[in-house]
Scaffold this active site. Sequence first.
Site, PDB file in Angstrom:
ATOM      1  CG  HIS A  63       7.726  14.496   9.489  1.00  0.00           C
ATOM      2  ND1 HIS A  63       7.584  15.935   8.603  1.00  0.00           N
ATOM      3  CD2 HIS A  63       8.903  13.565   9.704  1.00  0.00           C
ATOM      4  CE1 HIS A  63       9.168  15.514   7.823  1.00  0.00           C
ATOM      5  NE2 HIS A  63      10.069  14.364   8.651  1.00  0.00           N
ATOM      6  N   PRO A  64       4.834  17.017  11.942  1.00  0.00           N
ATOM      7  CG  PRO A  64       4.238  18.507  11.251  1.00  0.00           C
ATOM      8  CD  PRO A  64       5.095  17.785  11.979  1.00  0.00           C
ATOM      9  CD  GLN A  84       1.141  21.251   7.963  1.00  0.00           C
ATOM     10  OE1 GLN A  84      -0.415  22.079   8.382  1.00  0.00           O
ATOM     11  NE2 GLN A  84       1.069  20.611   9.033  1.00  0.00           N
ATOM     12  CB  ALA A 118       8.233  17.907  -0.331  1.00  0.00           C
ATOM     13  CB  VAL A 119       3.573  20.736   1.597  1.00  0.00           C
ATOM     14  CG1 VAL A 119       2.927  19.893   1.905  1.00  0.00           C
ATOM     15  CG2 VAL A 119       3.880  22.156   1.876  1.00  0.00           C
TER      16      VAL A 119
END
Length: 165
Positions: A63-64, A84, A118-119
């Site tokens: 994951h970034p 994002q 989790a955005v």
Amino acid sequence: MIRRDEFVSRFGGVFEHSPFIAERAYDDGFIGDELTVDKVHIPLVAIFRAASEEERLGVLRAHPDLAGRLAVAGELTEDSKKEQASAGLDWLSSEEHARFTELNAAYVQKFGFPFIVAVKGLNKDDILAAFEKRIGNSRDEELATACAEVEKIALLRLTSMLPEK
């Protein structure tokens, strides 16, 4: 029934850069004719949970960083870029970006993997608050939390790809 190569091509990125999860789910006979969110998510999660700790860490490390160098360089996967951006992480002030950079570095140094959340439905302030709270966790707490967040991200990705039932 969907062919293995089609299944892996379609769902191999649901867990960030970790096609082995889709491959194992298919190879272990967990995937049937019906491709719904639950019929794909449940087996993928089972494979993720059954993976060795080193493999799960590999998924986390794939994951970034949130608002990190890959985002700045435009090198995120399409899913990560959309996720994002939905939280406004592509429009940070220089001060906000500096705070994310500082927290990302401290988090990775402490835990050995990037901060994962989790955005969907969150904004940058929600994410910063979660970041600042979770950086105080123990490694075991944070490993469990990060794995749960990865599973949520997979569910959200599958929900955008498949029918619910």
